[in-house]
Design a protein around this motif. Structure first.
Motif, PDB file in Angstrom:
ATOM      1  N   VAL A   1       0.855  -1.186   0.000  1.00  0.00           N
ATOM      2  CA  VAL A   1       0.000   0.000   0.000  1.00  0.00           C
ATOM      3  C   VAL A   1       0.891   1.236   0.000  1.00  0.00           C
ATOM      4  N   LYS A   2       0.796   2.049  -1.037  1.00  0.00           N
ATOM      5  CA  LYS A   2       1.621   3.242  -1.154  1.00  0.00           C
ATOM      6  C   LYS A   2       0.797   4.493  -0.823  1.00  0.00           C
ATOM      7  N   GLY A   3       1.460   5.480  -0.273  1.00  0.00           N
ATOM      8  CA  GLY A   3       0.787   6.731   0.038  1.00  0.00           C
ATOM      9  C   GLY A   3      -0.199   6.560   1.171  1.00  0.00           C
ATOM     10  N   ASP A   4      -1.307   7.310   1.096  1.00  0.00           N
ATOM     11  CA  ASP A   4      -2.294   7.291   2.169  1.00  0.00           C
ATOM     12  C   ASP A   4      -3.237   6.103   2.092  1.00  0.00           C
ATOM     13  N   GLY A   5      -3.276   5.423   0.982  1.00  0.00           N
ATOM     14  CA  GLY A   5      -4.165   4.282   0.866  1.00  0.00           C
ATOM     15  C   GLY A   5      -4.730   4.153  -0.538  1.00  0.00           C
ATOM     16  N   LEU A   6      -5.467   3.079  -0.750  1.00  0.00           N
ATOM     17  CA  LEU A   6      -6.109   2.883  -2.049  1.00  0.00           C
ATOM     18  C   LEU A   6      -7.357   2.043  -1.883  1.00  0.00           C
ATOM     19  N   ASP A   7      -8.153   2.044  -2.904  1.00  0.00           N
ATOM     20  CA  ASP A   7      -9.389   1.280  -2.929  1.00  0.00           C
ATOM     21  C   ASP A   7      -9.064  -0.194  -3.124  1.00  0.00           C
ATOM     22  N   LEU A   8      -9.698  -1.062  -2.340  1.00  0.00           N
ATOM     23  CA  LEU A   8      -9.427  -2.493  -2.439  1.00  0.00           C
ATOM     24  C   LEU A   8      -9.762  -3.021  -3.827  1.00  0.00           C
ATOM     25  N   HIS A   9     -10.839  -2.546  -4.409  1.00  0.00           N
ATOM     26  CA  HIS A   9     -11.218  -2.967  -5.755  1.00  0.00           C
ATOM     27  C   HIS A   9     -10.101  -2.676  -6.750  1.00  0.00           C
ATOM     28  N   GLN A  10      -9.533  -1.480  -6.648  1.00  0.00           N
ATOM     29  CA  GLN A  10      -8.442  -1.098  -7.543  1.00  0.00           C
ATOM     30  C   GLN A  10      -7.223  -1.997  -7.347  1.00  0.00           C
ATOM     31  N   ALA A  11      -6.923  -2.319  -6.093  1.00  0.00           N
ATOM     32  CA  ALA A  11      -5.750  -3.136  -5.794  1.00  0.00           C
ATOM     33  C   ALA A  11      -5.875  -4.537  -6.377  1.00  0.00           C
ATOM     34  N   ILE A  12      -7.033  -5.168  -6.194  1.00  0.00           N
ATOM     35  CA  ILE A  12      -7.156  -6.550  -6.659  1.00  0.00           C
ATOM     36  C   ILE A  12      -7.343  -6.620  -8.172  1.00  0.00           C
ATOM     37  N   THR A  13      -7.871  -5.539  -8.776  1.00  0.00           N
ATOM     38  CA  THR A  13      -7.953  -5.500 -10.238  1.00  0.00           C
ATOM     39  C   THR A  13      -6.572  -5.645 -10.856  1.00  0.00           C
ATOM     40  N   GLY A  14      -5.591  -4.957 -10.292  1.00  0.00           N
ATOM     41  CA  GLY A  14      -4.232  -5.054 -10.805  1.00  0.00           C
ATOM     42  C   GLY A  14      -3.648  -6.441 -10.659  1.00  0.00           C
ATOM     43  N   VAL A  15      -3.916  -7.092  -9.520  1.00  0.00           N
ATOM     44  CA  VAL A  15      -3.397  -8.440  -9.288  1.00  0.00           C
ATOM     45  C   VAL A  15      -4.005  -9.425 -10.286  1.00  0.00           C
ATOM     46  N   ILE A  16      -5.317  -9.366 -10.459  1.00  0.00           N
ATOM     47  CA  ILE A  16      -6.004 -10.302 -11.356  1.00  0.00           C
ATOM     48  C   ILE A  16      -5.563 -10.084 -12.804  1.00  0.00           C
ATOM     49  N   THR A  17      -5.433  -8.831 -13.210  1.00  0.00           N
ATOM     50  CA  THR A  17      -5.016  -8.531 -14.582  1.00  0.00           C
ATOM     51  C   THR A  17      -3.656  -9.145 -14.882  1.00  0.00           C
ATOM     52  N   ALA A  18      -2.702  -8.954 -13.960  1.00  0.00           N
ATOM     53  CA  ALA A  18      -1.355  -9.491 -14.176  1.00  0.00           C
ATOM     54  C   ALA A  18      -1.344 -11.015 -14.130  1.00  0.00           C
ATOM     55  N   PHE A  19      -2.097 -11.598 -13.206  1.00  0.00           N
ATOM     56  CA  PHE A  19      -2.086 -13.051 -13.010  1.00  0.00           C
ATOM     57  C   PHE A  19      -2.687 -13.786 -14.211  1.00  0.00           C
ATOM     58  N   LEU A  20      -3.792 -13.260 -14.749  1.00  0.00           N
ATOM     59  CA  LEU A  20      -4.512 -13.967 -15.813  1.00  0.00           C
ATOM     60  C   LEU A  20      -4.137 -13.492 -17.219  1.00  0.00           C
ATOM     61  N   ALA A  21      -3.252 -12.519 -17.318  1.00  0.00           N
ATOM     62  CA  ALA A  21      -2.889 -11.971 -18.625  1.00  0.00           C
ATOM     63  C   ALA A  21      -2.425 -13.018 -19.636  1.00  0.00           C
TER      64      ALA A  21
END
Length: 260
Positions: free
Chosen positions: A113-133
């Motif tokens: 988690v960088k900075g003050d925080g982020l949306d959980l939806h945004q975080a897992i979208t990145g993980v799924i995109t990279a994993f299933l690419a």
């Protein structure tokens, strides 16, 4: 890898939580839908979203849905509703293996988690995109359901089920699974699981904001496979074992028109 006989014995000996314990969660129209191998299709199974690629045969869609339900119920029996999410996923994988699934890959790490925080939806979208690419169409299919869960009215039956099963006070756990079938190698399940521990109560998991020192998120990525004949060999026993739990724990992820 257990034999079909050993997998059947494991199913017979397993003690599932009583179906009555989940009756209040039963969504309208819950249970297994009509499976169509010619189209992509997604189900919410408790806190797991299982998406089938085109070409996965109908009887295998049923057996894989029952496998996911069985393993989830047995993990709940072992770890409990309030248990550590990573221990839950460990138990889930163990029970999938007892059914005859082979773990081709498993990797667990904490999300940064960088900075003050982020949306959980945004975080897992990145993980799924990279994993299933590497798998054509997989990321798009899973992200469509993820975005649907995030955007749609929370009263939709499959969203209500997902929210109910994925959050427990200050702990959240959920997973996304993409299933594909190949003629040569059988069936594959690509699984991205997430566990959240927070300092405050979690209401709707995908809307949660992650902040340093207030919440931590771990992800567990896995790739499993099973020969088609091995899955077919346990299909009937597995269906009988989990049938009483299907109505309360399964709903088709019908996206329909999403809210703006």
């Amino acid at each position: 890898m257990p034999t079909i006989h050993e997998a059947r014995e494991a199913i017979a000996a397993a003690h599932l939580p009583p179906a009555q314990a989940f009756a209040a969660d039963a969504p309208a129209g819950g249970g297994l839908p009509e499976f169509d191998p010619a189209r992509e299709q997604s189900l919410v199974i408790g806190a797991d979203v299982v998406s089938f690629g085109t070409g996965v045969e109908a009887q295998f869609r049923q057996a894989i849905s029952d496998s996911a339900l069985f393993a989830q119920l047995m993990a709940l029996q072992e770890v409990g509703q309030d248990g550590d999410p990573m221990l839950f996923f460990d138990a889930y994988f163990r029970w999938m293996m007892r059914l005859g699934w082979l773990v081709q890959q498993r990797d667990t790490a904490e999300l940064d988690v960088k900075g003050d925080g982020l949306d959980l939806h945004q975080a897992i979208t990145g993980v799924i995109t990279a994993f299933l690419a590497p798998i054509a169409g997989a990321a798009q299919a899973v992200l469509a359901v993820l975005d649907g869960l995030y955007q749609m009215n929370g009263k939709a039956p499959f969203i209500a089920l997902f929210n109910k099963r994925s959050t427990r006070q200050k702990i959240g756990r959920f997973q996304f699974t993409y299933v594909r079938q190949t003629a040569e190698e059988g069936l594959f399940a690509e699984m991205a699981a997430f566990g959240l521990a927070a300092d405050e109560a979690i209401t709707q998991i995908l809307f949660f904001k992650i902040h340093k020192n207030r919440a931590s998120v771990r992800r567990s990525l896995g790739r499993l496979s099973i020969p088609a004949d091995a899955l077919d060999g346990i299909r009937v026993q597995l269906a009988a074992k989990v049938q009483a739990h299907r109505l309360a724990m399964i709903a088709e992820a019908d996206l329909g028109p999403m809210d703006a």
